[in-house]
Scaffold this active site. Structure first.
Site, PDB file in Angstrom:
ATOM      1  N   ARG A  12       0.818  -1.106  -0.161  1.00 15.08           N
ATOM      2  CA  ARG A  12      -0.027  -0.025  -0.201  1.00 15.08           C
ATOM      3  C   ARG A  12       0.865   1.329   0.131  1.00 15.08           C
ATOM      4  NH1 ARG A  12      -5.364  -0.130   2.637  1.00 15.08           N
ATOM      5  NH2 ARG A  12      -4.997   1.886   3.620  1.00 15.08           N
ATOM      6  N   ARG A  19       9.445   6.065  -3.110  1.00 11.90           N
ATOM      7  CA  ARG A  19       9.954   7.132  -4.248  1.00 11.90           C
ATOM      8  C   ARG A  19      11.272   7.521  -4.110  1.00 11.90           C
ATOM      9  NH1 ARG A  19       5.523  10.230  -2.189  1.00 11.90           N
ATOM     10  NH2 ARG A  19       3.621   9.262  -3.198  1.00 11.90           N
ATOM     11  N   ARG A  53      -8.771  -6.570  13.771  1.00  7.99           N
ATOM     12  CA  ARG A  53      -7.995  -5.845  14.599  1.00  7.99           C
ATOM     13  C   ARG A  53      -9.129  -4.438  15.089  1.00  7.99           C
ATOM     14  NH1 ARG A  53      -4.245  -7.423  17.670  1.00  7.99           N
ATOM     15  NH2 ARG A  53      -2.888  -5.638  17.665  1.00  7.99           N
ATOM     16  N   ARG A 109       0.608   5.343  16.779  1.00  6.23           N
ATOM     17  CA  ARG A 109       0.654   6.815  16.316  1.00  6.23           C
ATOM     18  C   ARG A 109       0.001   7.928  17.133  1.00  6.23           C
ATOM     19  NH1 ARG A 109      -2.868   5.977  10.601  1.00  6.23           N
ATOM     20  NH2 ARG A 109      -4.778   5.213  11.531  1.00  6.23           N
ATOM     21  N   GLU A 139      -3.148   6.289  19.596  1.00  6.96           N
ATOM     22  CA  GLU A 139      -3.863   5.207  18.879  1.00  6.96           C
ATOM     23  C   GLU A 139      -3.074   3.801  19.606  1.00  6.96           C
ATOM     24  OE1 GLU A 139      -5.180   6.895  14.755  1.00  6.96           O
ATOM     25  OE2 GLU A 139      -4.462   4.519  14.861  1.00  6.96           O
ATOM     26  N   TYR A 197      -9.618  -4.741   2.914  1.00  5.75           N
ATOM     27  CA  TYR A 197      -9.006  -3.760   3.589  1.00  5.75           C
ATOM     28  C   TYR A 197      -9.118  -2.210   2.677  1.00  5.75           C
ATOM     29  CZ  TYR A 197      -4.604  -1.555   6.139  1.00  5.75           C
ATOM     30  OH  TYR A 197      -3.906  -0.666   6.618  1.00  5.75           O
ATOM     31  N   ASP A 231     -10.019   1.344   1.606  1.00  4.15           N
ATOM     32  CA  ASP A 231     -10.036   2.792   1.710  1.00  4.15           C
ATOM     33  C   ASP A 231     -11.310   3.401   1.350  1.00  4.15           C
ATOM     34  OD1 ASP A 231      -7.301   2.864   2.597  1.00  4.15           O
ATOM     35  OD2 ASP A 231      -6.488   3.161   0.559  1.00  4.15           O
TER      36      ASP A 231
END
Ligand code: UDP
Length: 375
Positions: free
Chosen positions: A179, A183, A256, A287, A312, A360, A362
């Site tokens: 995901r 770069r 989860r 996070r 989190e 999963y 988005d």
């Protein structure tokens, strides 16, 4: 025969999937009843106001898509701001840019050219690539080592991933790490998609508008009340967990979930960025989110003397909790396939969304699927 039922559609779940389907059905002149076991609409995109700041109650939701049709659809209801997700990773106090790009490589190795970065990564991935003998990486660890090499895997991936999923990287599917972009430019945009932003009016407005004209019952749990509710409509659109729909008769799918510790702080700016990932295994949170940074930019940040942050923590799902992430390993995937066979025996029920499809997804994919659902 005259239709005696009060609704054409019973839509279970008032999240992004249910709300988009409801909108389409309403546009087609259908009568919809939307039920949700929670006390609010919006599912996990729902937001709350705290200290004048729109808080992402169920974790950060950054809308991004490559699908122009989906972007235009959402933009009909809300104005998207120009937020670009550029999270930082904090590894034992040292900050790195994400996703993996020239900034990360410079911070990791002190190099500044793509050639130098490629050389280090190639050297570090060589052993894994050789060991694979041309086959595809079979787990997340192999995949990560092949993509970015040992140093980045150890510093930015392993600890975070094992906290998030509660399993060793060797037992997780490889696709999860694919995901993330890699770069060789100085580009901290977490997503490759051409469209990205957060609704200026908030996600609640988007959902409110999508659900306009529907009857909504909140705090209504479909599963125990199904006999009565099913009798109210010709068709059912179900966006809850598919294993729960079938009373777990083939076994439990694993999920989860996330626990949030949200605090209002008497300071205008805590971490100077919306998202900071904690990638070391020694810190238990995955996070910290600072919500004002999703909608306030530059000097605006200091205008509100307070800020809201959420720690989190990733947790294994147990009965009574909200499932967040499907755990798409082999065991769960084949169990899910068996549930889809069962779903063929209930032709008047349409299943869709992250939980019913056990994917999963988005947000844009959820909307895309809802737009394609044959009503
Ligand atoms: N990931 C990681 N380190 C990070 C961020 C992400 O190793 O700092 C891995 C982790 O395995 C995670 C996956 O990349 O599950 C996908 O991350 P993404 O940000 O897409 O997850 P989301 O929060 O959107 O579900």
């Amino acid at each position: 025969m005259e239709n005696k039922k009060p609704y054409d559609y019973l839509i279970v779940g008032a999240g992004l999937f249910g709300a988009t389907v409801a909108y389409r059905a309403r546009q087609a002149g259908k009568r919809c009843l939307v039920v949700d076991r929670r006390s609010h609409i919006g599912g996990n995109v729902w937001q709350q106001d705290m200290a004048g700041i729109a808080v992402h109650t169920y974790g950060p939701h950054i809308f991004h898509t490559a699908n122009r049709e989906v972007w235009d659809f959402v933009s009909r209801f809300v104005t998207m701001n120009h937020f670009i997700n550029s999270p930082l990773a904090n590894y034992n106090g040292k900050l790195y840019n994400l996703p993996f790009n020239m900034n990360t490589f410079r911070q990791m190795w002190g190099i500044t050219s793509p050639d130098a970065a490629r050389r280090i990564i190639d050297e570090q991935r060589a052993r894994t690539v050789t060991a694979l003998h041309g086959r595809e990486p079979k787990n997340l660890e192999e995949q990560a080592l092949c993509l970015v090499g040992r140093d980045i895997y150890q510093t930015l991936i392993k600890g975070y991933t094992e906290k998030q999923w509660g399993r060793p990287c060797t037992e997780l599917p490889a696709f999860i790490i694919r995901r993330l972009p890699v770069r060789f430019t100085y580009d901290n945009n977490y997503f490759n998609d051409p469209y990205q932003g957060i609704p200026e009016e908030g996600y609640n407005t988007l959902i409110d508008k999508l659900l306009e004209g529907c009857d909504i019952r909140l705090g209504v749990d479909y599963i125990p009340g199904r006999a009565e509710l099913d009798a109210l409509a010709d068709k059912i659109v179900y966006s809850g967990s598919i294993d729960e729909f079938f009373d777990f008769q083939l076994g439990h799918l694993e999920y989860r979930t996330v626990r949030f510790d949200t605090q209002i702080l008497d300071m205008p700016d805590f971490q100077h960025n919306a998202v900071v990932n904690y990638t070391s295994p020694t810190q238990l949170h995955t996070r910290i989110i600072e919500h004002k940074h999703f909608t306030c930019f530059g000097k605006e940040v200091m205008r509100n003397p307070q800020t809201v942050i959420s720690y989190e923590y990733s947790v294994e799902w147990k009965k009574g909790m909200e499932p967040f992430y499907p755990l798409n390993n082999q065991r769960n995937q084949s169990l899910y396939e068996r549930y889809t066979e069962l779903a063929k025996t209930t032709p008047n029920v349409l299943f869709g969304g992250r939980l019913a499809e056990y994917k999963y997804y988005d947000m844009d994919k959820v909307i895309e699927k809802a737009m394609q659902l044959p009503l």
